[in-house]
Design a protein around this motif. Structure first.
Motif, short mmCIF file in Angstrom:
data_model
loop_
_atom_site.label_atom_id
_atom_site.label_comp_id
_atom_site.label_asym_id
_atom_site.label_seq_id
_atom_site.Cartn_x
_atom_site.Cartn_y
_atom_site.Cartn_z
N LYS A 75 0.82 -1.20 0.00
CA LYS A 75 0.00 0.00 0.00
C LYS A 75 0.86 1.26 0.00
CE LYS A 75 -3.78 2.20 2.57
NZ LYS A 75 -4.71 2.06 3.72
N GLN A 76 1.92 1.24 0.79
CA GLN A 76 2.81 2.41 0.88
C GLN A 76 4.20 2.10 0.33
OE1 GLN A 76 1.86 5.55 1.90
NE2 GLN A 76 -0.16 4.60 1.75
N ALA A 77 4.23 1.36 -0.78
CA ALA A 77 5.50 1.02 -1.44
C ALA A 77 5.42 1.45 -2.90
CB ALA A 77 5.77 -0.48 -1.34
N LEU A 78 6.42 2.20 -3.33
CA LEU A 78 6.49 2.67 -4.72
C LEU A 78 7.19 1.62 -5.57
CD1 LEU A 78 6.37 4.80 -7.04
CD2 LEU A 78 8.55 5.70 -6.13
N THR A 79 6.53 1.20 -6.65
CA THR A 79 7.13 0.31 -7.63
C THR A 79 7.53 1.15 -8.85
OG1 THR A 79 5.70 -1.52 -6.94
CG2 THR A 79 6.76 -1.72 -9.10
N CYS B 230 14.07 -3.42 -6.16
CA CYS B 230 13.27 -3.43 -4.93
C CYS B 230 12.13 -2.43 -5.05
CB CYS B 230 14.14 -3.06 -3.72
SG CYS B 230 15.50 -4.19 -3.39
N LEU B 231 11.27 -2.43 -4.04
CA LEU B 231 10.23 -1.42 -3.91
C LEU B 231 10.72 -0.37 -2.91
CD1 LEU B 231 7.09 -3.76 -3.55
CD2 LEU B 231 8.30 -3.06 -5.63
N ALA B 232 10.25 0.86 -3.08
CA ALA B 232 10.67 1.94 -2.20
C ALA B 232 9.57 2.25 -1.19
CB ALA B 232 11.00 3.19 -3.01
N ASN B 233 9.88 2.14 0.08
CA ASN B 233 8.95 2.56 1.12
C ASN B 233 8.70 4.05 0.94
OD1 ASN B 233 7.78 3.46 3.58
ND2 ASN B 233 8.73 1.77 4.69
N VAL B 234 7.43 4.42 0.75
CA VAL B 234 7.11 5.82 0.47
C VAL B 234 7.63 6.74 1.58
CG1 VAL B 234 5.18 7.44 0.26
CG2 VAL B 234 5.13 5.27 -0.99
N ALA B 235 7.60 6.27 2.81
CA ALA B 235 8.08 7.09 3.93
C ALA B 235 9.57 7.37 3.83
CB ALA B 235 7.76 6.41 5.25
N ASN B 236 10.31 6.50 3.12
CA ASN B 236 11.76 6.66 3.01
C ASN B 236 12.19 7.45 1.77
OD1 ASN B 236 12.07 5.12 5.32
ND2 ASN B 236 12.44 3.21 4.20
N LEU B 237 11.25 7.84 0.92
CA LEU B 237 11.61 8.48 -0.34
C LEU B 237 12.46 9.74 -0.17
CD1 LEU B 237 8.48 8.06 -2.63
CD2 LEU B 237 10.78 7.17 -3.02
N PRO B 238 12.19 10.59 0.82
CA PRO B 238 13.06 11.77 0.96
C PRO B 238 14.53 11.41 1.15
CG PRO B 238 11.05 12.09 2.20
CD PRO B 238 11.04 10.65 1.73
N LEU C 171 6.58 -9.37 -9.18
CA LEU C 171 6.61 -8.00 -8.66
C LEU C 171 6.16 -7.87 -7.21
CD1 LEU C 171 5.14 -6.11 -11.76
CD2 LEU C 171 7.52 -6.09 -10.98
N PHE C 172 5.04 -8.48 -6.84
CA PHE C 172 4.44 -8.22 -5.54
C PHE C 172 5.35 -8.53 -4.36
CE2 PHE C 172 -0.19 -9.05 -7.20
CZ PHE C 172 -0.11 -7.93 -8.00
N PRO C 173 6.15 -9.62 -4.36
CA PRO C 173 6.92 -9.96 -3.14
C PRO C 173 8.26 -9.25 -3.02
CG PRO C 173 6.37 -11.92 -4.48
CD PRO C 173 6.20 -10.72 -5.33
N ARG C 174 8.57 -8.33 -3.92
CA ARG C 174 9.89 -7.68 -3.87
C ARG C 174 10.15 -7.05 -2.50
NH1 ARG C 174 13.43 -8.31 -8.45
NH2 ARG C 174 12.05 -9.34 -9.97
N ALA C 175 11.41 -7.04 -2.11
CA ALA C 175 11.80 -6.41 -0.85
C ALA C 175 11.44 -4.93 -0.88
CB ALA C 175 13.29 -6.58 -0.62
N VAL C 176 10.98 -4.42 0.25
CA VAL C 176 10.65 -2.99 0.40
C VAL C 176 11.77 -2.36 1.21
CG1 VAL C 176 8.98 -1.32 1.22
CG2 VAL C 176 8.19 -3.54 0.35
N ILE C 177 12.38 -1.30 0.65
CA ILE C 177 13.51 -0.67 1.35
C ILE C 177 13.21 0.81 1.65
CG2 ILE C 177 15.19 -2.23 0.34
CD1 ILE C 177 15.97 -0.03 -1.61
#
Length: 337
Positions: free
Chosen positions: A30-34, A291-299, A331-337
């Motif tokens: 939900k809060q991961a950018l692909t 990987c996917l990017a945790n939206v909170a970590n984008l900055p 795609l769906f199970p990619r690590a979120v960083i």
């Protein structure tokens, strides 16, 4: 297909068609950018697709099926929304996804753009800006890849570049070859390639890469543009990294870009190249970390936004066609960083 492979395939299909995978994805990501990375899109059965580096090429039909999957499971966004989120000036929707293309292939405009327009999806093209200055039909990088793929001609190219015969056994050697060729004037570069294979540049007689008119079509239709270096050399390995960055920037500025973004050529980066790009005013940088990017970590990730290379191969197809169930598990199970 053996029994166990067939059983896995059946389980994959059931999980997808039942909605289980989709529901899990909506919660988990939900809060991961692909960010998806594409290169070429070409008609099935065409000579261009047959001659392409297939790992980095999609059929038009396969690309369309992939876009349908993306539209079903993601909120497709543009670069402006990503930048706003990074700058704290906007929020991303649930399950956000950004579609990107590398290099500046003409088929991105000719074949990918109509499929995107048909579905009302935004996309971003990362341009190796030197292609605008080149006149020959076949891009030197494509010709070099063909030479390196041939066991008869690859050693000749390595010898012409002054590289040891066992260079091909070393990690990242193709990026080193690209950097050496990219550091040469175009005439010398083509001469070296032709020493290895006299016919390779002539095997394609239609222009492969975009020109300014093609880019105008792209941007006039509302699609975005970023940089992919100038010559397509890995910046970290470039003969003159600063010139590589500044030449890319000057071309993008000449095209009217104010907000600068870039994807690292060949996915190669180091601290020095990152700092050069930051100093030159590039505001968002994308790498090839799948990987996917945790939206909170984008900055904190604005200079290292991860991207996933998406192929049309056994990982994503079934019976020769893009398979939604395989795409989901790719795609769906990619690590979120």
């Amino acid at each position: 297909m053996n029994f166990y492979s067939a059983l896995k395939d059946m389980a994959r299909t059931v999980l997808y068609r039942s909605g289980v995978l989709g529901a899990w994805h909506r919660r988990r990501n939900k809060q991961a950018l692909t960010v998806l990375m594409f290169h070429r899109v070409l008609p099935a059965g065409s000579d261009a697709l047959a001659q392409s580096e297939r790992e980095f090429a999609f059929s038009v039909e396969g690309f369309g099926r992939t876009l349908d999957f993306v539209a079903r499971h993601y909120s497709v966004i543009d670069l402006a929304q990503v930048k706003a989120a990074i700058d704290g000036q906007g929020e991303l929707p649930d399950c956000p996804l950004l579609i990107t293309f590398d290099d500046g292939w003409r088929d991105t405009v000719e074949f990918a753009m109509p499929e995107l327009k048909k579905r009302g999806l935004p996309a971003l093209l990362f341009l190796a800006t030197e292609v605008l200055d080149l006149e020959q039909p076949r891009w030197w990088q494509d010709a070099a890849v063909a030479v390196l793929a041939n066991p008869q001609t690859a050693p000749k190219l390595l010898q012409a570049l002054g590289m040891p015969a066992d260079a091909s056994t070393q990690p990242g050697y193709t990026q080193r070859v690209a950097a050496k060729l990219a550091g040469m004037p175009e005439a010398q570069r083509r001469q070296v390639i032709q020493q290895a294979d006299p016919q390779v540049l002539q095997r394609i007689d239609a222009r492969q890469m975009v020109n300014v008119d093609d880019l105008s079509q792209w941007t006039d239709n509302g699609f975005e543009l970023g940089g992919h270096g100038h010559s397509h050399s890995p910046i970290a390995y470039a003969t003159d990294p600063r010139a590589e960055v500044l030449d890319c920037r000057s071309h993008l500025r000449a095209l009217g870009l104010e907000d600068l973004s870039l994807s690292y050529p060949h996915g190669v980066k180091n601290d020095a190249s990152r700092e050069l790009l930051k100093e030159a005013g590039f505001e968002v940088l994308f790498d090839s970390n799948p990987c996917l990017a945790n939206v909170a970590n984008l900055p904190r990730q604005r200079f290292d936004v991860p991207r996933i290379h998406l192929p049309e191969n056994a990982w994503t197809t079934r019976n020769g066609r893009i398979d939604p169930a395989r795409l989901a598990l790719y795609l769906f199970p990619r690590a979120v960083i």
